[in-house]
Write an enzyme that holds these catalytic residues in place. Structure first.
Site, PDB file in Angstrom:
ATOM      1  N   GLY A  85       0.590  -4.879   0.891  1.00  0.00           N
ATOM      2  CA  GLY A  85      -0.613  -4.899   0.063  1.00  0.00           C
ATOM      3  C   GLY A  85      -0.382  -5.543  -1.299  1.00  0.00           C
ATOM      4  O   GLY A  85      -1.319  -6.059  -1.916  1.00  0.00           O
ATOM      5  N   ALA A 114       0.871  -1.168   0.000  1.00  0.00           N
ATOM      6  CA  ALA A 114       0.000   0.000   0.000  1.00  0.00           C
ATOM      7  C   ALA A 114       0.914   1.226   0.000  1.00  0.00           C
ATOM      8  O   ALA A 114       2.081   1.134   0.404  1.00  0.00           O
ATOM      9  CB  ALA A 114      -0.881  -0.009   1.231  1.00  0.00           C
ATOM     10  N   GLU A 157      -0.763  -9.093  -0.696  1.00  0.00           N
ATOM     11  CA  GLU A 157      -2.194  -9.309  -0.405  1.00  0.00           C
ATOM     12  C   GLU A 157      -3.029  -9.228  -1.677  1.00  0.00           C
ATOM     13  O   GLU A 157      -3.975 -10.002  -1.866  1.00  0.00           O
ATOM     14  CB  GLU A 157      -2.652  -8.273   0.634  1.00  0.00           C
ATOM     15  CG  GLU A 157      -1.997  -8.522   1.994  1.00  0.00           C
ATOM     16  CD  GLU A 157      -2.164  -7.367   2.968  1.00  0.00           C
ATOM     17  OE1 GLU A 157      -1.819  -6.225   2.616  1.00  0.00           O
ATOM     18  OE2 GLU A 157      -2.647  -7.600   4.081  1.00  0.00           O
ATOM     19  N   GLU A 198       4.721  -5.121   7.098  1.00  0.00           N
ATOM     20  CA  GLU A 198       4.030  -4.034   7.805  1.00  0.00           C
ATOM     21  C   GLU A 198       4.552  -3.837   9.220  1.00  0.00           C
ATOM     22  O   GLU A 198       4.567  -2.728   9.751  1.00  0.00           O
ATOM     23  CB  GLU A 198       2.517  -4.310   7.854  1.00  0.00           C
ATOM     24  CG  GLU A 198       1.806  -4.216   6.506  1.00  0.00           C
ATOM     25  CD  GLU A 198       1.788  -5.495   5.696  1.00  0.00           C
ATOM     26  OE1 GLU A 198       2.567  -6.427   6.000  1.00  0.00           O
ATOM     27  OE2 GLU A 198       1.003  -5.569   4.742  1.00  0.00           O
TER      28      GLU A 198
HETATM   29  N1  CO8 Z   1       4.628   3.214  -0.692  1.00  0.00           N
HETATM   30  C1  CO8 Z   1       5.022   4.365  -1.259  1.00  0.00           C
HETATM   31  N2  CO8 Z   1       6.158   4.496  -1.965  1.00  0.00           N
HETATM   32  C2  CO8 Z   1       6.923   3.394  -2.124  1.00  0.00           C
HETATM   33  C3  CO8 Z   1       6.571   2.156  -1.570  1.00  0.00           C
HETATM   34  C4  CO8 Z   1       5.361   2.081  -0.838  1.00  0.00           C
HETATM   35  N3  CO8 Z   1       4.905   0.927  -0.315  1.00  0.00           N
HETATM   36  N4  CO8 Z   1       7.548   1.267  -1.876  1.00  0.00           N
HETATM   37  C5  CO8 Z   1       8.464   1.928  -2.604  1.00  0.00           C
HETATM   38  N5  CO8 Z   1       8.089   3.219  -2.758  1.00  0.00           N
HETATM   39  C6  CO8 Z   1       8.806   4.277  -3.461  1.00  0.00           C
HETATM   40  C7  CO8 Z   1      10.029   4.737  -2.685  1.00  0.00           C
HETATM   41  O1  CO8 Z   1       9.659   5.653  -1.689  1.00  0.00           O
HETATM   42  C8  CO8 Z   1      10.864   5.343  -3.781  1.00  0.00           C
HETATM   43  O2  CO8 Z   1      10.360   6.603  -4.102  1.00  0.00           O
HETATM   44  P1  CO8 Z   1      11.379   7.888  -4.195  1.00  0.00           P
HETATM   45  O3  CO8 Z   1      12.251   7.552  -5.375  1.00  0.00           O
HETATM   46  O4  CO8 Z   1      10.461   9.046  -4.431  1.00  0.00           O
HETATM   47  O5  CO8 Z   1      12.136   7.926  -2.934  1.00  0.00           O
HETATM   48  C9  CO8 Z   1      10.570   4.433  -4.986  1.00  0.00           C
HETATM   49  O6  CO8 Z   1       9.344   3.782  -4.676  1.00  0.00           O
HETATM   50  C10 CO8 Z   1      11.635   3.397  -5.196  1.00  0.00           C
HETATM   51  O7  CO8 Z   1      11.813   2.684  -3.977  1.00  0.00           O
HETATM   52  P2  CO8 Z   1      13.233   2.445  -3.277  1.00  0.00           P
HETATM   53  O8  CO8 Z   1      14.172   3.562  -3.613  1.00  0.00           O
HETATM   54  O9  CO8 Z   1      12.988   2.181  -1.837  1.00  0.00           O
HETATM   55  O10 CO8 Z   1      13.708   1.118  -4.048  1.00  0.00           O
HETATM   56  P3  CO8 Z   1      14.712  -0.001  -3.505  1.00  0.00           P
HETATM   57  O11 CO8 Z   1      15.018  -0.850  -4.674  1.00  0.00           O
HETATM   58  O12 CO8 Z   1      15.844   0.617  -2.769  1.00  0.00           O
HETATM   59  O13 CO8 Z   1      13.864  -0.830  -2.419  1.00  0.00           O
HETATM   60  C11 CO8 Z   1      11.916  -1.978  -1.581  1.00  0.00           C
HETATM   61  C12 CO8 Z   1      12.748  -1.584  -2.817  1.00  0.00           C
HETATM   62  C13 CO8 Z   1      12.695  -2.958  -0.715  1.00  0.00           C
HETATM   63  C14 CO8 Z   1      10.634  -2.644  -2.101  1.00  0.00           C
HETATM   64  C15 CO8 Z   1      11.577  -0.701  -0.762  1.00  0.00           C
HETATM   65  O14 CO8 Z   1      11.020   0.275  -1.650  1.00  0.00           O
HETATM   66  C16 CO8 Z   1      10.578  -0.936   0.338  1.00  0.00           C
HETATM   67  O15 CO8 Z   1      10.922  -1.455   1.386  1.00  0.00           O
HETATM   68  N6  CO8 Z   1       9.310  -0.483   0.118  1.00  0.00           N
HETATM   69  C17 CO8 Z   1       8.257  -0.565   1.145  1.00  0.00           C
HETATM   70  C18 CO8 Z   1       7.780  -1.971   1.325  1.00  0.00           C
HETATM   71  C19 CO8 Z   1       6.735  -2.023   2.404  1.00  0.00           C
HETATM   72  O16 CO8 Z   1       6.971  -1.763   3.556  1.00  0.00           O
HETATM   73  N7  CO8 Z   1       5.490  -2.388   2.010  1.00  0.00           N
HETATM   74  C20 CO8 Z   1       4.374  -2.496   2.934  1.00  0.00           C
HETATM   75  C21 CO8 Z   1       3.596  -1.234   2.922  1.00  0.00           C
HETATM   76  S1  CO8 Z   1       2.303  -1.206   4.165  1.00  0.00           S
HETATM   77  C22 CO8 Z   1       1.060  -2.103   3.467  1.00  0.00           C
HETATM   78  O17 CO8 Z   1       1.141  -2.588   2.379  1.00  0.00           O
HETATM   79  C23 CO8 Z   1      -0.174  -2.257   4.306  1.00  0.00           C
HETATM   80  C24 CO8 Z   1      -1.336  -2.759   3.471  1.00  0.00           C
HETATM   81  C25 CO8 Z   1      -2.616  -2.727   4.206  1.00  0.00           C
HETATM   82  C26 CO8 Z   1      -3.369  -1.448   4.049  1.00  0.00           C
HETATM   83  C27 CO8 Z   1      -4.777  -1.727   4.464  1.00  0.00           C
HETATM   84  C28 CO8 Z   1      -5.527  -0.529   4.873  1.00  0.00           C
HETATM   85  C29 CO8 Z   1      -6.918  -0.906   5.407  1.00  0.00           C
END
Ligand code: CO8
Length: 257
Positions: free
Chosen positions: A108, A65, A111, A131
Site C-alpha cells: 500500500g 497497509a 500504491e 502482497e
Molecule cells: N503492517 C503492520 N506493521 C508493520 C508493517 C505493516 N505493513 N510493516 C512493518 N511493520 C511493523 C513491524 O511489525 C514492526 O513492529 P514491531 O516492532 O511491533 O514488531 C515494525 O513495523 C518494524 O518493522 P520490522 O521490525 O519488520 O523492520 P525491518 O527493518 O526488520 O523490516 C520491512 C522492514 C522489510 C519493511 C518489514 O517490516 C516488512 O517486510 N514489512 C511488511 C511489508 C509488506 O508486506 N507490506 C505489504 C503489506 S499488504 C498491503 O500493503 C496490501 C495493500 C492493499 C490493501 C487493500 C485493501 C482493499
C-alpha cells in the site's frame, strides 16, 4: 483538526504532510487513511495552498497497509465495509501532490506513492508489491497503476515475485520522475511543489486533469479533452498575464483568475 498519525504544515504555498507512525514504519491503517484524506481535503480547500508534498521517514515512506489491522478481517466485513474504499477519495484531490519517498514504499505504500501525481525518490528508496508473500495480491491499485507505470513484464515480476526495486531501477522504469540524495529529498520535493504553486492554479489543475485523462481514455478522446481545456484557458486573466509577461520580458504575476 488534531492528527495523531500524520504531521501537517504549510510551507509557503505548499502543504507538507508527513506520515508519522514510526513504530509501524508508517503502515497504513484506517486512522492514517482518514487523517490523510482530511489533510488533503483541508489543503485542497485552502486558497493559500497550490500544491502538496507527502513524505514519510528516512526508513520508510510506508511499509504497506497495516497487516496487523487486516489480519483478522473476514471476507464479508471487507466486502460490506468496502474495505479501504476511502483511498478513492484521496485520488480525487484536484491540486497536485508529490510523493517524496525515502526507504521502504511497499504494498500500500508503493500504491499510495503511485496515487500521487509524481514521485521523487531518495537514493535509498525501495519499491515493491510484496502482497504475494502474505497470500494476497495488491489491493490499492498496485496491479493496475504499476503496470501503467512500468509495463507488464516488470509489473508481473514485482507482483509475482514480491521483490523490491531500488531507486535507480525505479527511475529507469519510469516509476519515479527523479532520484535525489536522501538528505535533500524533502527540500527538493518542496522546491518542485513551490514552483508548481507559483503557476496559475486553474492551469495547473487542468494540466493534472489532462495528464490523468490519458490513463482513462483513447488517444483521440484524450486529445479532444486536452484541446477543450486548452481553449477554455483563454478565458483566464492568467493566460493574458502569462503571455503579456513573456512579451514584456518580465515575471508573470498570476492571481488564479
Ligand atoms: N503492517 C503492520 N506493521 C508493520 C508493517 C505493516 N505493513 N510493516 C512493518 N511493520 C511493523 C513491524 O511489525 C514492526 O513492529 P514491531 O516492532 O511491533 O514488531 C515494525 O513495523 C518494524 O518493522 P520490522 O521490525 O519488520 O523492520 P525491518 O527493518 O526488520 O523490516 C520491512 C522492514 C522489510 C519493511 C518489514 O517490516 C516488512 O517486510 N514489512 C511488511 C511489508 C509488506 O508486506 N507490506 C505489504 C503489506 S499488504 C498491503 O500493503 C496490501 C495493500 C492493499 C490493501 C487493500 C485493501 C482493499
Amino acid at each position: 483538526m488534531a492528527y495523531e498519525t500524520i504531521i501537517t504544515e504549510a510551507r509557503g504555498k505548499v502543504g507538507l504532510i508527513t506520515l508519522n507512525r514510526p513504530q509501524a514504519l508508517n503502515a497504513l491503517n484506517s486512522q492514517i487513511l482518514a487523517e490523510l484524506v482530511a489533510a488533503v481535503n483541508g489543503f485542497g480547500a485552502d486558497a493559500g495552498i497550490g500544491a502538496m508534498v507527502i513524505t514519510g521517514s528516512e526508513k520508510a515512506f510506508a511499509a504497506g497497509a497495516d497487516i496487523k489491522e487486516m489480519q483478522a478481517i473476514s471476507y464479508v466485513d471487507a466486502y460490506l465495509q468496502d474495505f479501504f474504499v476511502g483511498w478513492e477519495e484521496f485520488t480525487r484531490a484536484r491540486k497536485p501532490i508529490i510523493a517524496a519517498v525515502a526507504g521502504y514504499a511497499l504494498g500500500g505504500g508503493c500504491e499510495l506513492a503511485m496515487m500521487c501525481d509524481f514521485i521523487i525518490a531518495a537514493d535509498t528508496a525501495k519499491f515493491g508489491q510484496p502482497e504475494i508473500t502474505l497470500g494476497v495480491i495488491p489491493g490499492m491499485g498496485g496491479s493496475q497503476r504499476l503496470t501503467r507505470f512500468v509495463g507488464k513484464s516488470k509489473a508481473m515480476d514485482m507482483c509475482l515475485t514480491g521483490r523490491m526495486m531500488d531507486a535507480a531501477e525505479a527511475e529507469r522504469s519510469g516509476l519515479v520522475s527523479r532520484v535525489v540524495p536522501a538528505g535533500d529529498l524533502v527540500e527538493e520535493a518542496l522546491k518542485a511543489a513551490a514552483r508548481i504553486a507559483d503557476f496559475s492554479l486553474p492551469s495547473v489543475m487542468m494540466a493534472k486533469e489532462a495528464v490523468n485523462r490519458a490513463f482513462e481514455t483513447t488517444l483521440a478522446e484524450g486529445l479532444r479533452f486536452e484541446r477543450r481545456l486548452f481553449h477554455s484557458l483563454f478565458a483566464l486573466e492568467d493566460q493574458k498575464e502569462g503571455m503579456a509577461a513573456f512579451a514584456e520580458k518580465r515575471k508573470p504575476n498570476f492571481n488564479n483568475r
